[in-house]
Design a protein around this motif. Structure first.
Motif, PDB file in Angstrom:
ATOM      1  N   GLY A 172       0.826  -1.203   0.000  1.00 14.55           N
ATOM      2  CA  GLY A 172       0.000   0.000   0.000  1.00 14.55           C
ATOM      3  C   GLY A 172       0.860   1.254   0.000  1.00 14.55           C
TER       4      GLY A 172
ATOM      5  N   PRO B 168      -0.630   7.445   2.350  1.00 11.34           N
ATOM      6  CA  PRO B 168       0.227   8.197   3.273  1.00 11.34           C
ATOM      7  C   PRO B 168       0.974   7.297   4.265  1.00 11.34           C
ATOM      8  CG  PRO B 168      -1.939   9.208   3.092  1.00 11.34           C
ATOM      9  CD  PRO B 168      -2.010   7.950   2.308  1.00 11.34           C
ATOM     10  N   ALA B 169       0.321   6.253   4.772  1.00  4.92           N
ATOM     11  CA  ALA B 169       0.980   5.383   5.767  1.00  4.92           C
ATOM     12  C   ALA B 169       2.136   4.616   5.116  1.00  4.92           C
ATOM     13  CB  ALA B 169      -0.037   4.408   6.361  1.00  4.92           C
TER      14      ALA B 169
ATOM     15  N   GLU C 143       2.182  -1.139  -4.622  1.00  4.03           N
ATOM     16  CA  GLU C 143       0.954  -0.332  -4.684  1.00  4.03           C
ATOM     17  C   GLU C 143       0.099  -0.836  -5.841  1.00  4.03           C
ATOM     18  OE1 GLU C 143      -0.978   2.102  -3.132  1.00  4.03           O
ATOM     19  OE2 GLU C 143      -2.220   1.818  -4.912  1.00  4.03           O
ATOM     20  N   ARG C 144      -1.180  -1.082  -5.527  1.00  6.36           N
ATOM     21  CA  ARG C 144      -2.116  -1.643  -6.503  1.00  6.36           C
ATOM     22  C   ARG C 144      -2.388  -0.699  -7.676  1.00  6.36           C
ATOM     23  NH1 ARG C 144      -7.532  -3.005  -3.504  1.00  6.36           N
ATOM     24  NH2 ARG C 144      -7.579  -0.755  -3.371  1.00  6.36           N
TER      25      ARG C 144
ATOM     26  N   ARG D  87      -3.449   9.188  -8.337  1.00  5.34           N
ATOM     27  CA  ARG D  87      -4.839   8.744  -8.299  1.00  5.34           C
ATOM     28  C   ARG D  87      -5.570   9.481  -7.177  1.00  5.34           C
ATOM     29  NH1 ARG D  87      -4.032   8.048  -3.654  1.00  5.34           N
ATOM     30  NH2 ARG D  87      -3.574   6.205  -2.417  1.00  5.34           N
TER      31      ARG D  87
ATOM     32  N   LYS E 229      -8.703   9.632  -4.187  1.00  7.65           N
ATOM     33  CA  LYS E 229      -9.165   8.713  -3.131  1.00  7.65           C
ATOM     34  C   LYS E 229     -10.346   9.323  -2.435  1.00  7.65           C
ATOM     35  CE  LYS E 229      -7.932   5.725  -0.157  1.00  7.65           C
ATOM     36  NZ  LYS E 229      -8.621   6.107   1.037  1.00  7.65           N
TER      37      LYS E 229
ATOM     38  N   GLY F 267     -11.587  13.784   2.550  1.00  6.26           N
ATOM     39  CA  GLY F 267     -11.937  15.207   2.591  1.00  6.26           C
ATOM     40  C   GLY F 267     -10.779  16.091   2.161  1.00  6.26           C
TER      41      GLY F 267
ATOM     42  N   CYS G   3      -8.278  17.161   3.747  1.00  4.67           N
ATOM     43  CA  CYS G   3      -7.793  18.144   4.731  1.00  4.67           C
ATOM     44  C   CYS G   3      -6.582  17.580   5.471  1.00  4.67           C
ATOM     45  CB  CYS G   3      -8.880  18.477   5.750  1.00  4.67           C
ATOM     46  SG  CYS G   3     -10.262  19.336   4.988  1.00  4.67           S
TER      47      CYS G   3
ATOM     48  N   ARG H 166      -5.664  14.473  -2.974  1.00  2.00           N
ATOM     49  CA  ARG H 166      -4.862  13.289  -2.648  1.00  2.00           C
ATOM     50  C   ARG H 166      -4.005  12.857  -3.837  1.00  2.00           C
ATOM     51  NH1 ARG H 166      -6.389  10.151   1.882  1.00  2.00           N
ATOM     52  NH2 ARG H 166      -4.753   8.739   1.157  1.00  2.00           N
TER      53      ARG H 166
ATOM     54  N   LEU I 152      -0.897  -7.153  -4.245  1.00  2.00           N
ATOM     55  CA  LEU I 152      -0.495  -8.340  -3.485  1.00  2.00           C
ATOM     56  C   LEU I 152      -1.523  -9.443  -3.740  1.00  2.00           C
ATOM     57  CD1 LEU I 152       1.390  -9.563  -1.260  1.00  2.00           C
ATOM     58  CD2 LEU I 152      -0.423  -8.914   0.354  1.00  2.00           C
TER      59      LEU I 152
ATOM     60  N   THR J 153      -6.006  -6.128   2.567  1.00  9.13           N
ATOM     61  CA  THR J 153      -5.857  -7.475   1.990  1.00  9.13           C
ATOM     62  C   THR J 153      -4.956  -8.328   2.880  1.00  9.13           C
ATOM     63  OG1 THR J 153      -5.903  -6.414  -0.174  1.00  9.13           O
ATOM     64  CG2 THR J 153      -5.160  -8.685  -0.125  1.00  9.13           C
TER      65      THR J 153
ATOM     66  N   ASP K 261      -4.934   3.270   8.219  1.00  8.62           N
ATOM     67  CA  ASP K 261      -6.295   2.725   8.265  1.00  8.62           C
ATOM     68  C   ASP K 261      -6.307   1.206   8.402  1.00  8.62           C
ATOM     69  OD1 ASP K 261      -7.411   5.208   8.005  1.00  8.62           O
ATOM     70  OD2 ASP K 261      -8.434   4.819   6.105  1.00  8.62           O
TER      71      ASP K 261
ATOM     72  N   GLY L  80      -7.402  11.151   9.914  1.00  9.64           N
ATOM     73  CA  GLY L  80      -6.867   9.862   9.462  1.00  9.64           C
ATOM     74  C   GLY L  80      -5.479   9.958   8.850  1.00  9.64           C
ATOM     75  N   ILE L  81      -5.219  11.036   8.107  1.00  9.95           N
ATOM     76  CA  ILE L  81      -3.910  11.151   7.442  1.00  9.95           C
ATOM     77  C   ILE L  81      -2.801  11.330   8.483  1.00  9.95           C
ATOM     78  CG2 ILE L  81      -2.530  12.581   5.867  1.00  9.95           C
ATOM     79  CD1 ILE L  81      -5.156  13.069   4.290  1.00  9.95           C
TER      80      ILE L  81
HETATM   81  C1  LIG Z   1     -15.277  10.339   3.560  1.00  4.96           C
HETATM   82  C2  LIG Z   1     -13.895  10.404   4.152  1.00  4.96           C
HETATM   83  C3  LIG Z   1     -13.308  11.652   4.376  1.00  4.96           C
HETATM   84  C4  LIG Z   1     -12.044  11.723   4.958  1.00  4.96           C
HETATM   85  N1  LIG Z   1     -11.482  12.947   5.143  1.00  4.96           N
HETATM   86  C5  LIG Z   1     -10.268  13.058   5.722  1.00  4.96           C
HETATM   87  C6  LIG Z   1      -9.648  14.328   5.873  1.00  4.96           C
HETATM   88  O1  LIG Z   1     -10.156  15.364   5.448  1.00  4.96           O
HETATM   89  N2  LIG Z   1      -8.441  14.372   6.501  1.00  4.96           N
HETATM   90  C7  LIG Z   1      -7.837  13.250   6.986  1.00  4.96           C
HETATM   91  O2  LIG Z   1      -6.746  13.361   7.580  1.00  4.96           O
HETATM   92  N3  LIG Z   1      -8.382  12.032   6.811  1.00  4.96           N
HETATM   93  C8  LIG Z   1      -9.568  11.904   6.176  1.00  4.96           C
HETATM   94  N4  LIG Z   1     -10.105  10.667   5.952  1.00  4.96           N
HETATM   95  C9  LIG Z   1      -9.333   9.472   6.342  1.00  4.96           C
HETATM   96  C10 LIG Z   1      -8.167   9.240   5.369  1.00  4.96           C
HETATM   97  O3  LIG Z   1      -8.647   9.213   4.046  1.00  4.96           O
HETATM   98  C11 LIG Z   1      -7.467   7.911   5.699  1.00  4.96           C
HETATM   99  O4  LIG Z   1      -7.286   7.836   7.104  1.00  4.96           O
HETATM  100  C12 LIG Z   1      -6.114   7.795   5.008  1.00  4.96           C
HETATM  101  O5  LIG Z   1      -6.282   7.711   3.611  1.00  4.96           O
HETATM  102  C13 LIG Z   1      -5.387   6.535   5.491  1.00  4.96           C
HETATM  103  O6  LIG Z   1      -4.185   6.378   4.787  1.00  4.96           O
HETATM  104  P1  LIG Z   1      -3.567   4.918   4.576  1.00  4.96           P
HETATM  105  O7  LIG Z   1      -2.262   5.131   3.888  1.00  4.96           O
HETATM  106  O8  LIG Z   1      -3.618   4.162   5.833  1.00  4.96           O
HETATM  107  O9  LIG Z   1      -4.581   4.158   3.604  1.00  4.96           O
HETATM  108  P2  LIG Z   1      -5.058   4.542   2.137  1.00  4.96           P
HETATM  109  O10 LIG Z   1      -4.960   5.981   1.904  1.00  4.96           O
HETATM  110  O11 LIG Z   1      -6.376   3.871   1.992  1.00  4.96           O
HETATM  111  O12 LIG Z   1      -4.004   3.831   1.193  1.00  4.96           O
HETATM  112  C14 LIG Z   1      -3.995   2.436   1.018  1.00  4.96           C
HETATM  113  C15 LIG Z   1      -3.281   2.114  -0.297  1.00  4.96           C
HETATM  114  O13 LIG Z   1      -3.139   0.689  -0.385  1.00  4.96           O
HETATM  115  C16 LIG Z   1      -3.341   0.278  -1.734  1.00  4.96           C
HETATM  116  N5  LIG Z   1      -3.737  -1.147  -1.695  1.00  4.96           N
HETATM  117  C17 LIG Z   1      -4.880  -1.675  -1.202  1.00  4.96           C
HETATM  118  N6  LIG Z   1      -4.867  -3.030  -1.360  1.00  4.96           N
HETATM  119  C18 LIG Z   1      -3.698  -3.347  -1.962  1.00  4.96           C
HETATM  120  C19 LIG Z   1      -3.108  -4.567  -2.379  1.00  4.96           C
HETATM  121  N7  LIG Z   1      -3.733  -5.752  -2.214  1.00  4.96           N
HETATM  122  N8  LIG Z   1      -1.882  -4.541  -2.971  1.00  4.96           N
HETATM  123  C20 LIG Z   1      -1.230  -3.349  -3.143  1.00  4.96           C
HETATM  124  N9  LIG Z   1      -1.747  -2.160  -2.749  1.00  4.96           N
HETATM  125  C21 LIG Z   1      -2.957  -2.157  -2.169  1.00  4.96           C
HETATM  126  C22 LIG Z   1      -4.457   1.214  -2.198  1.00  4.96           C
HETATM  127  O14 LIG Z   1      -4.460   1.317  -3.611  1.00  4.96           O
HETATM  128  C23 LIG Z   1      -4.078   2.542  -1.523  1.00  4.96           C
HETATM  129  O15 LIG Z   1      -3.271   3.364  -2.345  1.00  4.96           O
HETATM  130  C24 LIG Z   1     -11.354  10.544   5.345  1.00  4.96           C
HETATM  131  C25 LIG Z   1     -11.938   9.301   5.096  1.00  4.96           C
HETATM  132  C26 LIG Z   1     -13.191   9.223   4.509  1.00  4.96           C
HETATM  133  C27 LIG Z   1     -13.793   7.871   4.250  1.00  4.96           C
END
Ligand SMILES: Cc1cc2nc3c(=O)[nH]c(=O)nc-3n(C[C@H](O)[C@H](O)[C@H](O)COP(=O)(O)OP(=O)(O)OC[C@H]3O[C@@H](n4cnc5c(N)ncnc54)[C@H](O)[C@@H]3O)c2cc1C
Length: 360
Positions: A10, A13-14, A33-34, A39, A41, A44, A46, A101, A125, A159, A264, A276-277
């Motif tokens: 993935g 941001p994480a 990364e899938r 791209r 997402k 919000g 923010c 994003r 994956l 996953t 997440d 969340g970010i």
């Molecule tokens: C409606 C809504 C509004 C939000 N607004 C905000 C906001 O304003 N500010 C804020 O801070 N947070 C906000 N959030 C939360 C924020 O979007 C998430 O907390 C943040 O994106 C988490 O980052 P992450 O890197 O953990 O996961 P993600 O951003 O979900 O990234 C996961 C990545 O893993 C990849 N992936 C998935 N499965 C596979 C696989 N099998 N193989 C390879 N790659 C894979 C995906 O393509 C993706 O790029 C919001 C969430 C929602 C639902």
């Protein structure tokens, strides 16, 4: 077969943050990364001020500030009866901003690549299995990797968690829709959090031309929320929307054998508070630090125990805000009824807003 110290699944941001810090620590780092970046997402868009110190340590804060974004100077709460309360946000160079994003995640992924991580896009994956000598075997189409550590950064529907039978049953009670639409004239630099009979809407400008519009409701009510948005913002009925679910699920422990969960994938928080970010960035940094120490020979059990402690501490004292937000958005009528009360005690709303929008 390529052998790496850490394979991160993935590139949100994480994952990108974790990959950047792992590579900077000299670890052989692979990121799968899938999608093909850039791209969008469902988000919000923010960026909470608490993110700035991590972005500073990644040395990309200036790049973010020179990319198209909007600086946010107020939060406006709108009740169902359309009464409004506006709370000013702290102002400084590193205050709350909104940025698409597609731009933010691309900058982070590029930073990981520049620091030496091997980044594979369009690499989903397919399977994950334990292998000899405590390594993990990861398969993508036509390729297999061996990794000492795996980091699950693959979001709320992880996953990796599913493959390890760790994914909690999702509470599929709600769904979110998101779109970038033309910025209404005179919208200003505010975030709007609007309670509606069927759920809520978040709105924030992301640049001089576009507004991020999020709708959160239940599966049966989401189409009436969409109709509300079409009429409120004069959108065509064929307006494309991105969608995501679930909005809530139980957390997963940070460490399972040599698999670490971040962002997440580890814990999903209510989007209403826009944090969340921050959790994604910080948990990515913490996981990278722990992996580097273990690979350098420090005591694995102690380090993982400490990681679990610090990871939990990151959310401590904040989950009540999230639960409060969740209660408010699940009962928008009650929350709307309370808003006029808060009008007479704006200190309460100011305190809540300050807790959510933590100055850097
Ligand atoms: C409606 C809504 C509004 C939000 N607004 C905000 C906001 O304003 N500010 C804020 O801070 N947070 C906000 N959030 C939360 C924020 O979007 C998430 O907390 C943040 O994106 C988490 O980052 P992450 O890197 O953990 O996961 P993600 O951003 O979900 O990234 C996961 C990545 O893993 C990849 N992936 C998935 N499965 C596979 C696989 N099998 N193989 C390879 N790659 C894979 C995906 O393509 C993706 O790029 C919001 C969430 C929602 C639902």
């Amino acid at each position: 077969m390529e052998v790496v110290d850490v394979a991160i699944v993935g590139g949100g941001p994480a994952g990108s943050t974790c990959a950047a810090f792992c590579a900077a620590a000299g670890l052989r780092t692979l990121l799968l990364e899938r999608e093909k970046f850039p791209r969008e997402k469902v988000c919000g868009d923010c960026i909470n001020p608490a993110c700035w110190p991590v972005l500073g340590r990644l040395e990309i804060a200036n790049q973010i500030l020179t990319s198209p974004h909007a600086r946010l100077d107020a939060v406006e709460f709108i009740a169902i009866n359309r009464r409004k309360i506006r709370i000013d946000l702290p102002r400084s160079e590193k205050s709350e901003i909104a940025i698409k994003r597609s731009i933010f995640d691309q900058l982070l992924l590029s930073r990981a690549r520049d620091l030496g991580a091997e980044v594979r896009e369009e690499a989903t994956l397919l399977s994950l299995n334990p292998s000899a000598s405590d390594f993990w075997k990861l398969d993508i189409v036509h390729e297999t990797f061996l990794a000492r550590f795996v980091v699950a950064a693959d979001g709320r529907n992880s996953t990796v968690a599913r493959m390890l039978n760790l994914l909690p049953k999702p509470a599929r009670e709600r769904v979110a829709l998101q779109a970038h639409i033309p910025l209404p004239r005179d919208f200003g630099n505010r975030v709007v959090l609007q309670f509606l009979p069927e759920g809520y809407s978040g709105q924030a400008p992301v640049n001089e031309r576009e507004l991020n519009l999020c709708l959160v409701g239940t599966a049966p009510t989401i189409s009436s929320l969409r109709k509300w948005a079409e009429s409120e913002f004069n959108l065509p009925s064929e307006q494309p929307w991105r969608t995501i679910t679930p909005l809530t699920r139980d957390p997963i422990p940070v460490a399972y054998k040599n698999v670490l969960f971040i962002g997440d994938a580890a814990r999903v928080v209510e989007p209403f508070t826009g944090e969340g970010i921050y959790y994604a960035l910080r948990s990515g940094e913490l996981a990278a630090g722990a992996i580097a120490k273990i690979i350098r020979g420090e005591d694995r059990e102690l380090i993982l125990h400490e990681l679990e402690r610090v990871h939990c501490a990151m959310y401590r004292g904040r989950l009540w805000i999230n639960r409060l937000a969740r209660a408010a958005v699940l009962s928008p009528q009650v929350a709307s009824a309370l808003l006029p009360v808060a009008r007479f005690s704006p200190a309460i709303l100011r305190l809540l807003t300050r807790k959510i929008v933590r100055p850097a």
